[in-house]
Scaffold this motif. Structure first.
Motif, PDB file in Angstrom:
ATOM      1  N   LYS B 183       0.860  -1.144   0.077  1.00 15.28           N
ATOM      2  CA  LYS B 183       0.148   0.112   0.080  1.00 15.28           C
ATOM      3  C   LYS B 183       0.769   1.241   0.000  1.00 15.28           C
ATOM      4  O   LYS B 183       0.458   2.193  -0.747  1.00 15.28           O
ATOM      5  N   VAL B 187       0.823   3.913  -2.955  1.00 21.74           N
ATOM      6  CA  VAL B 187       0.201   5.121  -2.726  1.00 21.74           C
ATOM      7  C   VAL B 187       1.274   6.263  -2.968  1.00 21.74           C
ATOM      8  O   VAL B 187       1.021   7.243  -3.636  1.00 21.74           O
ATOM      9  N   MET B 193       3.681   9.899  -9.234  1.00 21.06           N
ATOM     10  CA  MET B 193       3.473   9.859 -10.871  1.00 21.06           C
ATOM     11  C   MET B 193       2.364  11.187 -11.204  1.00 21.06           C
ATOM     12  O   MET B 193       2.414  11.751 -12.262  1.00 21.06           O
ATOM     13  N   ALA B 236       2.880   1.270 -11.469  1.00 25.60           N
ATOM     14  CA  ALA B 236       2.626  -0.232 -12.079  1.00 25.60           C
ATOM     15  C   ALA B 236       3.166  -1.169 -11.257  1.00 25.60           C
ATOM     16  O   ALA B 236       2.321  -2.498 -11.086  1.00 25.60           O
ATOM     17  N   GLY B 239       1.244  -1.680  -8.315  1.00 23.96           N
ATOM     18  CA  GLY B 239       0.211  -2.248  -8.349  1.00 23.96           C
ATOM     19  C   GLY B 239       0.065  -3.602  -8.403  1.00 23.96           C
ATOM     20  O   GLY B 239      -0.763  -4.245  -7.967  1.00 23.96           O
ATOM     21  N   ASP B 240       1.032  -4.007  -9.272  1.00 24.72           N
ATOM     22  CA  ASP B 240       1.024  -5.393  -9.585  1.00 24.72           C
ATOM     23  C   ASP B 240       1.249  -6.120  -8.446  1.00 24.72           C
ATOM     24  O   ASP B 240       0.543  -7.531  -7.900  1.00 24.72           O
ATOM     25  N   PHE B 245      -0.477  -9.056  -3.405  1.00 23.72           N
ATOM     26  CA  PHE B 245      -0.896  -9.103  -1.849  1.00 23.72           C
ATOM     27  C   PHE B 245      -2.194  -9.545  -1.718  1.00 23.72           C
ATOM     28  O   PHE B 245      -2.632 -10.455  -0.690  1.00 23.72           O
ATOM     29  N   LEU B 246      -3.252  -8.887  -2.461  1.00 20.20           N
ATOM     30  CA  LEU B 246      -4.754  -9.150  -2.096  1.00 20.20           C
ATOM     31  C   LEU B 246      -4.734 -10.494  -2.405  1.00 20.20           C
ATOM     32  O   LEU B 246      -5.482 -11.275  -1.666  1.00 20.20           O
ATOM     33  N   LYS B 253     -11.383  -9.090  -1.916  1.00 22.21           N
ATOM     34  CA  LYS B 253     -11.026  -7.871  -2.748  1.00 22.21           C
ATOM     35  C   LYS B 253     -10.902  -8.068  -4.143  1.00 22.21           C
ATOM     36  O   LYS B 253     -11.485  -7.502  -5.002  1.00 22.21           O
ATOM     37  N   ALA B 367      -4.618  11.106 -14.430  1.00 22.88           N
ATOM     38  CA  ALA B 367      -3.944  10.365 -13.198  1.00 22.88           C
ATOM     39  C   ALA B 367      -4.832  10.578 -12.101  1.00 22.88           C
ATOM     40  O   ALA B 367      -4.602   9.719 -11.174  1.00 22.88           O
ATOM     41  N   VAL B 371      -6.227   8.016  -9.162  1.00 20.17           N
ATOM     42  CA  VAL B 371      -6.217   7.850  -7.627  1.00 20.17           C
ATOM     43  C   VAL B 371      -7.342   7.635  -6.982  1.00 20.17           C
ATOM     44  O   VAL B 371      -7.567   6.934  -6.220  1.00 20.17           O
ATOM     45  N   TRP B 375      -8.647   4.419  -4.773  1.00 23.03           N
ATOM     46  CA  TRP B 375      -9.243   4.611  -3.461  1.00 23.03           C
ATOM     47  C   TRP B 375     -10.535   3.983  -3.261  1.00 23.03           C
ATOM     48  O   TRP B 375     -10.860   3.280  -2.253  1.00 23.03           O
ATOM     49  N   TYR B 377     -11.783   1.611  -4.826  1.00 24.24           N
ATOM     50  CA  TYR B 377     -11.744   0.192  -5.208  1.00 24.24           C
ATOM     51  C   TYR B 377     -11.164  -0.242  -3.902  1.00 24.24           C
ATOM     52  O   TYR B 377     -11.821  -1.018  -3.362  1.00 24.24           O
ATOM     53  N   ALA B 378     -10.150   0.412  -3.227  1.00 26.15           N
ATOM     54  CA  ALA B 378      -9.283  -0.052  -2.059  1.00 26.15           C
ATOM     55  C   ALA B 378     -10.384  -0.074  -0.870  1.00 26.15           C
ATOM     56  O   ALA B 378     -10.477  -0.991  -0.153  1.00 26.15           O
TER      57      ALA B 378
HETATM   58  C1  HEM Z   1      -0.870  -0.349 -13.865  1.00 26.01           C
HETATM   59  C2  HEM Z   1      -1.583  -0.959 -13.021  1.00 26.01           C
HETATM   60  C3  HEM Z   1      -2.148  -1.020 -11.872  1.00 26.01           C
HETATM   61  C4  HEM Z   1      -2.433  -1.827 -11.023  1.00 26.01           C
HETATM   62  C5  HEM Z   1      -2.068  -3.504 -11.345  1.00 26.01           C
HETATM   63  C6  HEM Z   1      -2.916  -1.336  -9.918  1.00 26.01           C
HETATM   64  C7  HEM Z   1      -3.502  -2.393  -8.840  1.00 26.01           C
HETATM   65  C8  HEM Z   1      -3.937  -2.010  -7.588  1.00 26.01           C
HETATM   66  C9  HEM Z   1      -4.470  -2.617  -6.565  1.00 26.01           C
HETATM   67  C10 HEM Z   1      -4.485  -4.289  -6.440  1.00 26.01           C
HETATM   68  C11 HEM Z   1      -5.000  -2.010  -5.635  1.00 26.01           C
HETATM   69  C12 HEM Z   1      -5.569  -2.605  -4.305  1.00 26.01           C
HETATM   70  C13 HEM Z   1      -4.810  -2.514  -3.198  1.00 26.01           C
HETATM   71  C14 HEM Z   1      -5.341  -2.835  -1.871  1.00 26.01           C
HETATM   72  O1  HEM Z   1      -6.578  -2.662  -1.405  1.00 26.01           O
HETATM   73  O2  HEM Z   1      -4.853  -3.356  -1.122  1.00 26.01           O
HETATM   74  C15 HEM Z   1      -5.018  -0.535  -5.944  1.00 26.01           C
HETATM   75  C16 HEM Z   1      -5.058   0.579  -5.163  1.00 26.01           C
HETATM   76  C17 HEM Z   1      -4.873   1.816  -5.459  1.00 26.01           C
HETATM   77  N1  HEM Z   1      -4.298   2.173  -7.025  1.00 26.01           N
HETATM   78 FE1  HEM Z   1      -3.705   1.096  -8.285  1.00 26.01          FE
HETATM   79  N2  HEM Z   1      -3.020  -0.242  -9.838  1.00 26.01           N
HETATM   80  C18 HEM Z   1      -2.448   0.321 -11.065  1.00 26.01           C
HETATM   81  C19 HEM Z   1      -2.281   1.514 -11.492  1.00 26.01           C
HETATM   82  C20 HEM Z   1      -2.736   2.801 -10.639  1.00 26.01           C
HETATM   83  C21 HEM Z   1      -2.471   3.980 -11.194  1.00 26.01           C
HETATM   84  C22 HEM Z   1      -2.035   4.544 -12.456  1.00 26.01           C
HETATM   85  C23 HEM Z   1      -2.769   4.886 -10.047  1.00 26.01           C
HETATM   86  C24 HEM Z   1      -2.932   6.408  -9.802  1.00 26.01           C
HETATM   87  C25 HEM Z   1      -2.126   7.268 -10.457  1.00 26.01           C
HETATM   88  C26 HEM Z   1      -3.344   3.961  -8.799  1.00 26.01           C
HETATM   89  C27 HEM Z   1      -3.812   4.407  -7.709  1.00 26.01           C
HETATM   90  C28 HEM Z   1      -4.164   3.672  -6.790  1.00 26.01           C
HETATM   91  C29 HEM Z   1      -4.452   4.096  -5.308  1.00 26.01           C
HETATM   92  C30 HEM Z   1      -4.330   5.453  -4.808  1.00 26.01           C
HETATM   93  C31 HEM Z   1      -4.937   2.878  -4.532  1.00 26.01           C
HETATM   94  C32 HEM Z   1      -5.378   2.933  -3.324  1.00 26.01           C
HETATM   95  C33 HEM Z   1      -4.345   2.671  -2.156  1.00 26.01           C
HETATM   96  C34 HEM Z   1      -3.883   1.323  -2.153  1.00 26.01           C
HETATM   97  O3  HEM Z   1      -4.941   0.651  -1.496  1.00 26.01           O
HETATM   98  O4  HEM Z   1      -2.772   0.929  -2.319  1.00 26.01           O
HETATM   99  N3  HEM Z   1      -3.098   2.775  -9.378  1.00 26.01           N
HETATM  100  N4  HEM Z   1      -4.138  -0.542  -7.297  1.00 26.01           N
END
Ligand code: HEM
Ligand code: HDD
Ligand code: HEM
Lengths: 337, 447
Positions: B183, B187, B193, B236, B239-240, B245-246, B253, B367, B371, B375, B377-378
């Motif tokens: 996380k 974040v 970014m 990215a 996020g992967d 982790f999930l 989730k 972008a 964000v 959030w 989604y999370a």
């Molecule tokens: C490119 C591929 C991406 C993947 C595979 C990805 C994957 C994920 C996943 C699985 C979560 C949930 C995590 C959790 O709830 O524990 C998440 C949350 C989130 N994503 Fe992404 N994401 C990507 C791109 C982005 C981008 C481009 C942004 C914003 C610029 C972004 C911003 C966020 C934020 C702010 C959260 C909430 C915080 C968190 O739970 O970590 N993500 N993402």
């Protein structure tokens, strides 16, 4: 010292810090607005903005520190105050939000916008009024625990003479502290015109602070006798407070040593504030929350105290640097930097 | 009128505050890094363009910081006002990072005040540059601390429950829970970014609007796009890792986001599409085996499906769209930033091509949307829990009957703040175009 006493002392110290720095800020907003409408702006506004610009955010953090710390050390306060004070709390948040952002909008953005300045000035008096009612509520009698949860008796609060005397004290204190500080700041800046105006304000608001304090005492006797008795046991603290007030008023009146005078004002409020706080104990919220009964578990409490000490090691030098650059640097104060 | 119950209103108010705050929080974490980079280049290369960039970004930053600070103060108080039972219980375990966060703010606020008012006060420019360090550290640490709190809500640990009371508390275990690493990583990278892309979008917009040679804006664009590419790749990657982790710790989730019902290996990844009340999926793009790969880097990975969870403990299925939109924006940004950087190194192509610039202009707001989607989604993906497995949102919400009024008041507040913030920023930069300021501060382009 036990954990809860350390905790509450630290928090009270920070609330005292907030009381001083925020009063300067709140009062300055009011004076800045007053200067604009009375067409004396060219004199005072530069002075005020030179002091406020670098420090307003720091002021806000004092407050955040206090309430985060309060909920951290005494989690039950979150439950009681939280449930009961949603509306008044929201109003206070909104006022603070308007004040902070419109200060920035006005100061960095549109410099001559009178509406921004009005919002900034008016909230400077409303916020202390709103925040001070949480101290009133802590005396008990304004919250009721029912089967539905904790309920706030707004009618009681608005018709209580005690509550209004606290509001009055909060507002006059803000104006007095602020004027005393700005007199000193103007003096350092060798800005004779502003100093004359601020000195007049300081004298003007000095007697009412004492009058309002007496009213609060009288109100407390009617509202919470127990607390009033404990306050009488600490009479010497309030006596010292009065003594420092007299010295401050004398110095400002005779037009010398404005720096010492401001320190005397700080001491005046220090003793009054700590006398009030000490006699308030053991209750945080009468009669529901005491410090012993609501303190966080020992592991967390110890961790918080350790973090606090480490944090201070970081903050004190930084704050010192800030003050050296903007408060004690004569060239900056005079506008030469 | 919609008939909304207290819990729903409480959730809506929290959501509104957080979604508004997070715009400014993201900028607040990311922009200091960009300012530090620009000022560094300016001093190092003796280039007034970069110095002016740092100065102008910092000036805009003062406005967004102010809104960030006041909305953050609002959340801090609202946590107690709206979720009193949650704070009473969780406060016993997770107060530590919340408290440390205030120190991080404090530290940042002090040095930001110093930074903004000492541009010309030091003979040695590097001294002024050094002030960036505590600001960047303070902003990043406050993002870190608050994110650990949010991570704790997803994978609570570090205590035992005894008759509804938390006992045997271990504050560090609570802070460094399984969700924390991914996380925090995600974040922080997404904040960097987003800030880089927003600044890039502004530069691209200026170049599009006025034709001709704009050394200042072109330098700004190149700097922000290179930074944007690096941070997007980091986002990215993070996020992967978050998805992995999930899959391991919070499978419901991931399953809700992927509309994945049966536990199986070689699971397909479903992109967009629609779902009906019988959970029949249509119009989707199906990538065979990709979900297993996302969850564990191998097609054999078994991915737990939603059917393993009782109906009332499943998150709403619409989070699928939030997830897909976030990922799509991530891919889009990677593509745009990649093309720009590639073109700027290969002389044959023109990186200031009109369509590319338009794509960059879009990437900034997108972008920020990502964000928000992330959030949403999370947070919604954690439903119905506020503390996963321990306390539901319904149990935690305030019993106060005034939430509706408070909701109205705060919506009005955010509308006013948003409106004036944009207005002041526009006015600030329109009144003083970069070229004019450059000439005024550095006559003849000299330092
Ligand atoms: C490119 C591929 C991406 C993947 C595979 C990805 C994957 C994920 C996943 C699985 C979560 C949930 C995590 C959790 O709830 O524990 C998440 C949350 C989130 N994503 Fe992404 N994401 C990507 C791109 C982005 C981008 C481009 C942004 C914003 C610029 C972004 C911003 C966020 C934020 C702010 C959260 C909430 C915080 C968190 O739970 O970590 N993500 N993402
Ligand atoms: C990713 C980063 C991030 C996230 C997820 C949050 N914040 Fe935030 N917050 C910041 C990053 C940030 C910041 C960038 O550090 C701010 C914005 C402007 C500033 O100076 O600090 C800030 C300001 C800020 C302030 C004002 C501090 C001051 O007076 O200087 C408070 C009290 C909070 N936040 C509290 C919260 C709470 C309780 C959150 C969640 C429940 C939260 N923030 C989410
Ligand atoms: C201790 C801290 C937190 C608490 C108590 C909290 C609680 C909640 C709750 C109860 C909801 C409502 C969920 C729903 O409507 O379905 C929510 C939504 C949300 N939260 Fe969290 N959360 C916390 C931390 C964070 C952080 C750090 C962020 C990032 C800034 C965040 C971002 C969001 C967002 C964007 C939503 C909106 C989801 C929606 O649209 O419904 N939260 N939060």
């Amino acid at each position: 010292m036990s954990l809860e006493v350390i905790g509450i002392s630290v928090l009270w110290l920070f609330l005292y810090g907030y009381l001083i720095v925020a009063s300067i800020d709140f009062g300055a907003g009011f004076f800045a607005y007053y200067a604009r409408v009375s067409k004396r702006e060219h004199i005072m506004s530069k002075l005020i903005s030179r002091y406020l610009s670098p420090v307003w955010e720091v002021t806000n953090v004092f407050f955040v520190f206090f309430f985060v710390g309060l909920v951290g050390f005494f989690p039950d306060t979150a439950y009681y105050y939280g449930t009961a004070l949603l509306l008044p709390g929201s109003v206070a948040i909104i006022l603070i939000a308007i004040r902070g952002s419109f200060y920035a909008f006005g100061n960095y953005g549109s410099k001559d916008n009178t509406v921004y300045l009005f919002l900034y000035g008016a909230t400077g008096l409303l916020i202390p009024a709103a925040l001070s009612t949480s101290l009133t509520i802590s005396e008990g009698g304004y919250l009721e625990e029912t089967s539905e949860g904790v309920v706030f008796l707004a009618g009681e609060l608005f018709t209580s003479p005690y509550s209004w005397s606290v509001v009055a004290l909060a507002i006059v204190s803000v104006l007095f502290i602020s004027a005393a500080f700005l007199t000193y700041y103007a003096d350092r800046a060798e800005d004779v015109d502003s100093r004359a105006i601020m000195r007049k304000f300081a004298l003007w608001w000095s007697a009412p602070t004492i009058g309002a304090s007496l009213l609060v005492f009288a109100g407390l006797r009617d509202h919470n006798v127990e607390h009033f008795r404990r306050a009488l046991d600490l009479w010497w603290m309030f006596g010292l407070s009065l003594l420092f007030f007299l010295i401050a008023a004398f110095l400002i009146y005779s037009g010398k040593r404005y720096g010492t005078a401001f320190i005397m004002v700080m001491l005046q409020f220090f003793f009054a504030f700590f006398g009030y706080g000490a006699s308030h104990l053991p209750y945080i919220l009468y009669p529901y929350i005491t410090i012993e009964g609501s303190v966080v578990n020992e592991t967390m409490g110890t961790a918080l105290v350790i973090v606090f000490i480490l944090g201070l090691c970081l903050l004190i030098p930084s704050l010192y640097l800030l003050m050296r650059l903007f408060l004690f640097d004569a060239d900056y104060v005079k506008g030469k930097k | 009128m919609l008939d909304l119950d207290g819990v729903t209103l409480t959730r809506l108010l929290t959501a509104a505050t957080l979604m508004f705050h997070v715009i400014f929080a993201t900028i607040g974490v990311g922009i200091p890094v960009m300012i530090a980079i620009a000022e560094f280049l300016g001093i190092k290369k003796n280039d007034p363009h970069y110095l002016l960039l740092a100065r102008r970004w910092a000036r805009g930053f003062t406005i967004t910081v102010a809104v960030g600070v006041v909305t953050g103060t609002a959340i801090g108080l609202q946590l107690s006002l709206l979720w009193p039972s949650f704070m009473q219980l969780a406060g016993q375990v997770i107060a530590l990072p919340l408290f440390m966060e205030t120190f991080a703010f404090f530290f940042e606020a002090i040095f930001l005040g110093i930074y903004l008012y000492t541009w010309d006060r030091f003979k040695n420019r590097w001294l002024h540059w050094l002030l960036n360090i505590p600001i960047v550290i303070g902003a990043t640490l406050s993002g870190f601390f608050i994110t650990t709190v949010n991570a704790f809500m997803n994978t609570p640990q570090g205590f035992d429950l005894l008759d509804g009371e938390a006992v045997n508390i271990d504050p560090l275990a609570a802070m460094f829970n399984p969700a924390t690493p991914t996380k925090v990583f995600h974040v922080l990278t997404s904040s960097y970014m987003t800030s880089a892309l927003i600044l890039a979008a502004i530069a691209a917009f200026m170049i599009l609007k006025k034709k001709g040679s704009f050394t200042y804006h072109k330098k700004a664009l190149k700097l922000t796009m290179i930074a944007g590419l690096i941070f997007t790749a980091g986002t990215a990657l993070a996020g992967d890792l978050s998805a992995k982790f999930l899959a391991k710790e919070q499978p419901e989730k991931l399953a809700a986001a992927e509309w994945h019902f049966e536990t199986e290996s070689n699971a397909d990844l479903i992109v967009f599409g629609t779902i009906d009340e019988n959970n029949e999926i249509s119009n989707e793009i199906r990538i065979p085996g990709a979900l297993s790969f996302l969850a564990g880097n191998s097609f054999d990975t078994e991915v737990i499906g939603l059917n393993e969870f009782p109906e009332e403990e499943r998150p709403p299925l619409w989070v699928h769209y939030a997830f897909d939109l976030m990922v799509s924006i991530g891919m889009y940004s990677l593509f745009i930033a990649g093309i720009f950087v590639l073109f700027s190194y290969i002389k044959r192509f023109n990186e200031h091509n009109k369509f590319l610039l338009m794509g960059i202009v879009a990437s900034g707001p997108l972008a920020m949307l990502a964000v928000e989607f992330g959030w949403v989604y999370a947070e919604v993906g954690r439903q119905p829990w506020i503390l996963r497995g321990i306390m539901t949102v319904d149990e935690a919400a305030t019993t106060s009957t005034s939430v509706g009024i408070a909701f109205g008041l705060f919506l009005a507040l955010y509308a006013v703040l948003g409106f004036f913030c944009v207005r002041v920023l526009l006015k600030m930069f329109r009144n003083k175009p970069a070229e004019a300021e450059l000439e005024q501060r550095f006559p003849g382009g000299k330092l």
